[in-house]
Design a protein around this motif. Structure first.
Motif, PDB file in Angstrom:
ATOM      1  N   UNK A 136      37.836  33.381  49.550  1.00 43.61           N
ATOM      2  CA  UNK A 136      36.678  33.251  49.342  1.00 43.61           C
ATOM      3  C   UNK A 136      36.189  35.044  49.341  1.00 43.61           C
ATOM      4  N   UNK A 137      36.833  35.878  50.328  1.00 40.11           N
ATOM      5  CA  UNK A 137      36.381  37.454  49.606  1.00 40.11           C
ATOM      6  C   UNK A 137      36.514  38.053  48.369  1.00 40.11           C
ATOM      7  N   UNK A 138      37.868  37.925  48.068  1.00 35.54           N
ATOM      8  CA  UNK A 138      38.825  37.978  46.980  1.00 35.54           C
ATOM      9  C   UNK A 138      38.024  37.670  46.226  1.00 35.54           C
ATOM     10  N   UNK A 139      37.946  36.041  46.115  1.00 36.83           N
ATOM     11  CA  UNK A 139      37.441  35.332  44.835  1.00 36.83           C
ATOM     12  C   UNK A 139      36.057  36.633  44.557  1.00 36.83           C
ATOM     13  N   UNK A 140      35.025  36.648  45.287  1.00 33.63           N
ATOM     14  CA  UNK A 140      33.804  37.069  45.149  1.00 33.63           C
ATOM     15  C   UNK A 140      34.004  38.306  44.352  1.00 33.63           C
ATOM     16  N   UNK A 141      34.586  39.114  45.534  1.00 34.06           N
ATOM     17  CA  UNK A 141      35.017  40.758  44.583  1.00 34.06           C
ATOM     18  C   UNK A 141      34.908  40.214  43.523  1.00 34.06           C
ATOM     19  N   UNK A 142      35.957  39.458  43.191  1.00 33.39           N
ATOM     20  CA  UNK A 142      37.165  39.690  41.485  1.00 33.39           C
ATOM     21  C   UNK A 142      36.069  39.384  40.793  1.00 33.39           C
ATOM     22  N   UNK A 143      35.289  38.132  41.028  1.00 36.48           N
ATOM     23  CA  UNK A 143      33.886  38.023  40.339  1.00 36.48           C
ATOM     24  C   UNK A 143      32.875  38.950  39.882  1.00 36.48           C
ATOM     25  N   UNK A 144      32.379  39.496  41.426  1.00 35.45           N
ATOM     26  CA  UNK A 144      32.026  40.602  40.833  1.00 35.45           C
ATOM     27  C   UNK A 144      31.898  42.009  40.137  1.00 35.45           C
ATOM     28  N   UNK A 145      33.578  41.971  40.240  1.00 35.37           N
ATOM     29  CA  UNK A 145      33.701  43.313  39.389  1.00 35.37           C
ATOM     30  C   UNK A 145      33.794  43.098  37.942  1.00 35.37           C
ATOM     31  N   UNK A 146      34.168  41.949  37.597  1.00 37.62           N
ATOM     32  CA  UNK A 146      33.896  41.421  36.219  1.00 37.62           C
ATOM     33  C   UNK A 146      33.391  41.686  35.637  1.00 37.62           C
TER      34      UNK A 146
END
Length: 147
Positions: A136-146
């Motif tokens: 979940x934290x990876x998913x959040x990080x990738x979303x925010x970075x994009x």
């Protein structure tokens, strides 16, 4: 457009995530300071201990510290005789940071203890929950970075 509920839930998530991170960070820093290092020194030494010699110019992006701080941190670790600089034989612009025998002995001693402390810090979360949190934290990080 986001709903009021989604906005409120997102704010609450931010507060809870921030407080959890502060608590974890405080415990990790206490552990690292007990070994006579600051968190940045430990991060650089652990990177080189785990991954082998690294170009000094690339260390900052790997341990998430400003490149302007790297020389200072490497200097401190070199003064403690835990790291040494090694020129690249093929490119004079590149200098590697490599762990010394003294640095390796220190990390051989403290890293297993540090690993146990990490396990203790996260003991309140089951293994399956840890795996889900990572995802979940990876998913959040990738979303925010994009964005």
């Amino acid at each position: 457009m986001m709903s009021e509920r989604e906005e409120e839930l997102s704010l609450k998530l931010f507060v809870v995530l921030s407080r959890a991170m502060q608590a974890v960070k405080k415990r990790v820093e206490e552990d690292i300071r007990a070994y006579g290092m600051n968190p940045t020194e430990f991060a650089v030494l652990e990177l080189i201990y785990s991954k082998g010699e690294q170009p000094i110019q690339k260390i900052g992006e790997k341990v998430l510290i400003a490149s302007s701080s790297i020389t200072y941190v490497v200097d401190k670790l070199e003064n403690k005789k835990l790291l040494k600089r090694k020129p690249c034989p093929d490119d004079r612009r590149i200098t590697y940071a490599t762990i010394t025998e003294e640095g390796k002995k220190l990390m051989d001693d403290i890293f297993p203890k540090h690993k146990k402390t990490m396990a203790e810090i996260f003991r309140g979360v089951a293994d399956e929950e840890k795996q889900k949190l990572i995802e979940l934290l990876k998913k959040l990080g990738y979303f925010v970075e994009a964005k």
